[in-house]
Write an enzyme that holds these catalytic residues in place. Sequence first.
Site, mmCIF file in Angstrom:
data_model
loop_
_atom_site.group_PDB
_atom_site.id
_atom_site.type_symbol
_atom_site.label_atom_id
_atom_site.label_comp_id
_atom_site.label_asym_id
_atom_site.label_seq_id
_atom_site.Cartn_x
_atom_site.Cartn_y
_atom_site.Cartn_z
ATOM 1 N N LYS A 1 0.835 -1.165 -0.088
ATOM 2 C CA LYS A 1 -0.112 -0.063 -0.112
ATOM 3 C C LYS A 1 0.980 1.331 -0.001
ATOM 4 O O LYS A 1 1.403 1.561 0.991
ATOM 5 C CB LYS A 1 -1.049 0.037 1.318
ATOM 6 C CG LYS A 1 -1.982 1.005 1.102
ATOM 7 C CD LYS A 1 -3.041 1.132 2.322
ATOM 8 C CE LYS A 1 -4.055 2.037 2.373
ATOM 9 N NZ LYS A 1 -3.609 3.248 2.354
ATOM 10 N N CYS B 1 37.086 19.681 23.650
ATOM 11 C CA CYS B 1 38.418 20.211 24.308
ATOM 12 C C CYS B 1 38.615 21.651 24.043
ATOM 13 O O CYS B 1 39.699 22.231 24.641
ATOM 14 C CB CYS B 1 39.566 19.381 23.524
ATOM 15 S SG CYS B 1 39.850 19.730 21.966
ATOM 16 N N CYS C 1 37.021 18.416 15.186
ATOM 17 C CA CYS C 1 37.971 18.972 15.934
ATOM 18 C C CYS C 1 39.308 19.203 15.612
ATOM 19 O O CYS C 1 39.874 18.025 14.874
ATOM 20 C CB CYS C 1 38.050 18.390 17.401
ATOM 21 S SG CYS C 1 39.041 18.998 18.576
#
Length: 695
Positions: A118, A420, A433
């Site tokens: 469907k 950090c 980073c």
Amino acid sequence: MTTPVAVIVDAAAYAQAVEDAVKASAAYYAGGTSVLDDDAYDRLVRGIAAWEADHPDEVLPDSPTGKVAGGAAEGDVPHTVAMLSLDNVFSPEEFTAWTASLARRIGHEAERFSVEPKLDGLAIAARYTRGRLTRLITRGDGTAGEDVSHAIGTVEGLPRELVEPVTVEVRGEVLMTTDQFEHANEVRAAHGGQPFANPRNAAAGTLRAKDRAYTVPMTFFGYGLLPLPDTDAALTARLGESAHSALMTQAAELGVNTTARTAVPGVTAETAEQVLARVEEIAALRAELPFGIDGIVIKADLAADQRAAGSGSRAPRWAIAYKLPAVEKITRLLEVEWNVGRTGIIAPRAVLEPVEIDGSTITYATLHNPADITRRDLRLGDHVMVHRAGDVIPRIEAPVAHLRTGDEQAIVFPEVCPRCGAGIDTSEQRWRCENGRNCHLVAALSYAAGRDQLDIEGLGHTRVIQLVEAGLVADLADLFTLTRDQLLDLERMGETSTDNLLTAISAAKGQPLSRVLCALGVRGTGRSMSRRIARYFATMDNIRAADAEAMQRVEGIGTEKAPSIVAELSDLAPLIDKLAAAGVNMTEPGATPQGTAAGDADSGGETAEPMGGPLAGMTVVVTGAMTGALEKLSRNQMNELIERAGGRASSSVSKKTTLVVAGEGAGSKRAKAETLGIRLGTPDEFATLVADFID
Ligand code: IVH
């Protein structure tokens, strides 16, 4: 699954419920976004129906019950044959009861059923005159629909010209595939528009929009073929006598798209049990489909059975929709978290107001990268459409823009690494980073020590934290120079655990190059890619000598990935040297170097030599629980075994798959293999096949 019913206590609540439902279905059919997701709407309508059953004299004329499209849709192009809706069942029991009532109605068991997905889009009637597509009409209220012929040419799967010059009406569903939806929202955003909440809304809005400055493609799947008043008598008679399955074959032969070429083609089934087995198969494949389905439609296949069953005002009695649990709900986006992964990637994650989807409470959804947030114009406090199917990580489909109050807040992107405090490299889509894998050293080391990499038993997450905090380990190589005394100084480290850990670390030095490479955590090189690279180059020296061009010769490494792998390996040079100096193995057992890496400049263009072994030339997928000789092997170890035996390991089943090893509990992959007619084997059969290669 039975959708619970909304409880309506009095006439006022009933009137309110009717009003809410009418509004919701008007928005649904107009391509706007309802405040209610499908599940909430179904619940409301069931509640309305329950109340009406108890108060038959108080039914409001606006009530959505008993009406096609909840009475919301309109249009002025009459349908030659009513375009009906479907009744629903929600469980095997309800389905079996439906087959029994059908049998009573037609005086015998239905001869055969057709079972098809469907599709979650909008019904459309496409009229072909002498083979040419002349008109597109929506379902409307079932007796008349809206003319949307302006969309001709934007709907893939509905050719302008059929293979034969016949006059027919094709009925089916217009939808957007996941890719088409993404594309539509991008184009819309580029034109300053609000995003569509989900593919269904996008298809509805796009289909009805006239005079837009842009067009975006949609897809059609046919599920009906019928004559028009101008169709010649012979064809009219033939279509009237054809089984549904035969009509679908004919539609496909005329050039119309049907489900036949999808992973969930329409099939026929003789019994209710066979139908239910197929329902299970389709449900298992749902999460992987490139388009949305919200159930399975089961039809009496034979024209004679359909005629005998007849139709009600809203739905035929010869067909039923077996609804699957909703995979989408509307909830709110509360927050965005920024987590740093083991390679230093800073990944956003959506925190949601908890919402239950198909039995699980969803609290988080992936957000990929910052550009993804910007592109989709997500804001804190937004109502969002959340999608979760199968084991796939939940995702936000889009914000529900019309529910905005103005109090939504912009999502603030971090300016420094949230872990950090270092700078962020934003040069690629995924932010990273500047300290890279050193930022989250604990995560990087835990990953490296994991079972599928260096497999260092006794070096779990907590132990890694201890080592890092004690300042004993500043990179991966430091693990290999840890001394007994250093370890004994740590808290909760007795003599036995120290000696065991040292033995495990020492054993890890002998891991194959593929695992060492994987442990390094080079971005874009997971377990299987690391194996491919290691097999191709055979030694770390060869890998390091490879330039981007040489790297691209490894299967699966393209022009984008190759330079980034080469660059990252060069950054990792000091660490690799340190590992080698500590005695870590840098060769791949059993592999012979290929290509240019060893200075063989003329061998450009070649790919890895085909290997011998019982699985040579085969692509193998493992699914379910392994037993017998393979019981203890992780999925990664199974994949290693496949490759040692000369095969190619893959995690998804496709036409290219040659063998699926299916253990207990195998689900969608087994189902897909069965659908595609791919060879299936048990773990025991597979173990016999590769016996010589099991460690
Ligand atoms: S048959 C008279 N087959 O579901 C039979 N409908 O809830 C009516 N739909 O209006 C339709 N996939 O828009 C049929 N394979 C399928 C379908 C399908 C999706 C939609 C269609 C219909 C609605 C009813």
